[in-house]
Design an enzyme around this catalytic site. Structure first.
Site, PDB file in Angstrom:
ATOM      1  N   HIS A  17       0.666  -1.277   0.153  1.00 26.48           N
ATOM      2  CA  HIS A  17      -0.089  -0.065   0.009  1.00 26.48           C
ATOM      3  C   HIS A  17       0.865   1.379  -0.002  1.00 26.48           C
ATOM      4  O   HIS A  17       0.438   2.348  -0.683  1.00 26.48           O
ATOM      5  CB  HIS A  17      -0.710  -0.062   1.359  1.00 26.48           C
ATOM      6  CG  HIS A  17      -1.767  -1.186   1.237  1.00 26.48           C
ATOM      7  ND1 HIS A  17      -2.006  -1.756   2.508  1.00 26.48           N
ATOM      8  CD2 HIS A  17      -2.873  -1.424   0.598  1.00 26.48           C
ATOM      9  CE1 HIS A  17      -3.159  -2.568   2.371  1.00 26.48           C
ATOM     10  NE2 HIS A  17      -3.721  -2.152   1.226  1.00 26.48           N
ATOM     11  N   LYS A  41     -16.228  -6.958   5.789  1.00 21.13           N
ATOM     12  CA  LYS A  41     -15.076  -7.999   5.891  1.00 21.13           C
ATOM     13  C   LYS A  41     -14.804  -8.351   7.577  1.00 21.13           C
ATOM     14  O   LYS A  41     -13.526  -8.852   7.539  1.00 21.13           O
ATOM     15  CB  LYS A  41     -13.981  -7.048   5.068  1.00 21.13           C
ATOM     16  CG  LYS A  41     -14.247  -6.945   3.730  1.00 21.13           C
ATOM     17  CD  LYS A  41     -12.910  -6.571   3.270  1.00 21.13           C
ATOM     18  CE  LYS A  41     -13.375  -6.378   1.487  1.00 21.13           C
ATOM     19  NZ  LYS A  41     -12.045  -5.870   0.741  1.00 21.13           N
ATOM     20  N   ARG A  90      -2.171  -6.046  -8.151  1.00 27.42           N
ATOM     21  CA  ARG A  90      -1.041  -6.939  -7.955  1.00 27.42           C
ATOM     22  C   ARG A  90      -0.829  -8.350  -9.004  1.00 27.42           C
ATOM     23  O   ARG A  90      -0.093  -8.366  -9.825  1.00 27.42           O
ATOM     24  CB  ARG A  90      -1.062  -7.884  -6.483  1.00 27.42           C
ATOM     25  CG  ARG A  90      -0.842  -6.616  -5.496  1.00 27.42           C
ATOM     26  CD  ARG A  90      -1.463  -7.099  -4.194  1.00 27.42           C
ATOM     27  NE  ARG A  90      -2.883  -7.368  -4.123  1.00 27.42           N
ATOM     28  CZ  ARG A  90      -3.394  -7.437  -3.184  1.00 27.42           C
ATOM     29  NH1 ARG A  90      -3.006  -7.938  -1.970  1.00 27.42           N
ATOM     30  NH2 ARG A  90      -5.061  -7.467  -3.459  1.00 27.42           N
ATOM     31  N   SER A 128      -2.863  -7.526   3.189  1.00 33.87           N
ATOM     32  CA  SER A 128      -3.128  -7.524   4.421  1.00 33.87           C
ATOM     33  C   SER A 128      -3.589  -8.774   5.086  1.00 33.87           C
ATOM     34  O   SER A 128      -3.136  -9.065   6.190  1.00 33.87           O
ATOM     35  CB  SER A 128      -4.288  -6.505   4.704  1.00 33.87           C
ATOM     36  OG  SER A 128      -4.168  -5.240   4.182  1.00 33.87           O
TER      37      SER A 128
HETATM   38  P1  ADP Z   1     -10.331  -3.347  -0.146  1.00 36.56           P
HETATM   39  O1  ADP Z   1     -10.697  -3.881   0.954  1.00 36.56           O
HETATM   40  O2  ADP Z   1     -10.413  -2.113  -0.635  1.00 36.56           O
HETATM   41  O3  ADP Z   1      -9.475  -4.218  -1.229  1.00 36.56           O
HETATM   42  P2  ADP Z   1      -7.293  -3.472   0.751  1.00 36.56           P
HETATM   43  O4  ADP Z   1      -6.612  -2.669   1.941  1.00 36.56           O
HETATM   44  O5  ADP Z   1      -7.081  -4.854   0.670  1.00 36.56           O
HETATM   45  O6  ADP Z   1      -8.764  -2.949   0.720  1.00 36.56           O
HETATM   46  O7  ADP Z   1      -6.754  -2.991  -0.623  1.00 36.56           O
HETATM   47  C1  ADP Z   1      -6.582  -1.353  -1.193  1.00 36.56           C
HETATM   48  C2  ADP Z   1      -6.127  -1.252  -2.418  1.00 36.56           C
HETATM   49  O8  ADP Z   1      -4.741  -1.407  -2.543  1.00 36.56           O
HETATM   50  C3  ADP Z   1      -6.937  -2.246  -3.411  1.00 36.56           C
HETATM   51  O9  ADP Z   1      -6.816  -1.739  -4.804  1.00 36.56           O
HETATM   52  C4  ADP Z   1      -5.762  -3.335  -3.701  1.00 36.56           C
HETATM   53  O10 ADP Z   1      -5.522  -4.155  -4.813  1.00 36.56           O
HETATM   54  C5  ADP Z   1      -4.440  -2.526  -3.169  1.00 36.56           C
HETATM   55  N1  ADP Z   1      -3.312  -3.457  -2.582  1.00 36.56           N
HETATM   56  C6  ADP Z   1      -3.534  -4.175  -1.644  1.00 36.56           C
HETATM   57  N2  ADP Z   1      -2.191  -4.880  -1.423  1.00 36.56           N
HETATM   58  C7  ADP Z   1      -1.479  -4.370  -2.221  1.00 36.56           C
HETATM   59  C8  ADP Z   1      -0.073  -4.482  -2.689  1.00 36.56           C
HETATM   60  N3  ADP Z   1       0.834  -5.365  -1.881  1.00 36.56           N
HETATM   61  N4  ADP Z   1       0.466  -3.733  -3.459  1.00 36.56           N
HETATM   62  C9  ADP Z   1      -0.423  -3.053  -4.361  1.00 36.56           C
HETATM   63  N5  ADP Z   1      -1.460  -2.796  -4.189  1.00 36.56           N
HETATM   64  C10 ADP Z   1      -2.270  -3.418  -3.004  1.00 36.56           C
END
Ligand code: ADP
Length: 162
Positions: A17, A41, A90, A128
């Site tokens: 992130h 979630k 990703r 996460s």
């Molecule tokens: P959500 O519940 O909205 O998917 P996340 O916190 O899981 O929330 O992810 C937020 C955004 O960040 C999403 O677009 C996800 O694809 C992206 N994301 C999560 N992990 C990574 C990573 N390792 N690298 C790049 N983008 C990521």
């Protein structure tokens, strides 16, 4: 002034992130990282905890602010006068859902674009949920999350075990 929203659950924020946030600051004048409630979630961290750790991590990055939101993302983006939404991509499996959501958001608010950003290669396997799983099982997560997130994970896990 080009403002972008980077929405997510950030449960918790990972280095993936963070990589996306830093990349976004090169493209936009102002990046608003917005923590979604994501109650559906069943988040591990509360909204306040997620917001607090996020704010701590990005406090020294110029042009980045943090907040939380509930309701429709496009409405929130319009309220903040953002021209775009950032989502991270990703692996190919992210694509289908993200593509569908981007098109739905466009349908809801035509003028707000979705911009997809890829993190550095070493972060593409990071999520996460995996970080939480590794931490829960006693594994080392310092390479995957900022220090303050690692501390928050440790604290939360020990509180849950009590
Ligand atoms: P959500 O519940 O909205 O998917 P996340 O916190 O899981 O929330 O992810 C937020 C955004 O960040 C999403 O677009 C996800 O694809 C992206 N994301 C999560 N992990 C990574 C990573 N390792 N690298 C790049 N983008 C990521």
């Amino acid at each position: 002034m080009r403002t972008v929203i980077y929405p997510g659950s950030f449960d918790p924020l990972t280095n993936g992130h963070l990589d996306v946030i830093k990349r976004a600051t090169k493209l936009f004048d102002r990046v608003i990282v917005a923590v979604a409630e994501s109650n559906g979630k069943k988040p591990f961290f509360t909204l306040a905890e997620r917001k607090r750790t996020l704010a701590k991590v990005v406090k020294d990055i110029p042009n980045v602010t943090t907040t939380s939101f509930s309701g429709l993302l496009v409405d929130f983006a319009a309220k903040k006068k953002a021209c775009a939404i950032i989502r991270g991509l990703r692996v190919v499996s992210d694509f289908e859902f993200e593509f569908q959501m981007a098109l739905m958001n466009r349908r809801l608010k035509e003028r707000i674009e979705t911009v997809f950003m890829m993190p550095r290669g070493k972060y593409i396997y990071l999520s996460s949920s995996l970080v939480k799983e590794v931490a829960r099982l006693g594994g080392e997560v310092s390479a995957f999350v900022p220090d303050s997130v690692e501390q928050a994970l440790r604290k939360k896990l020990s509180a849950k075990r009590r």
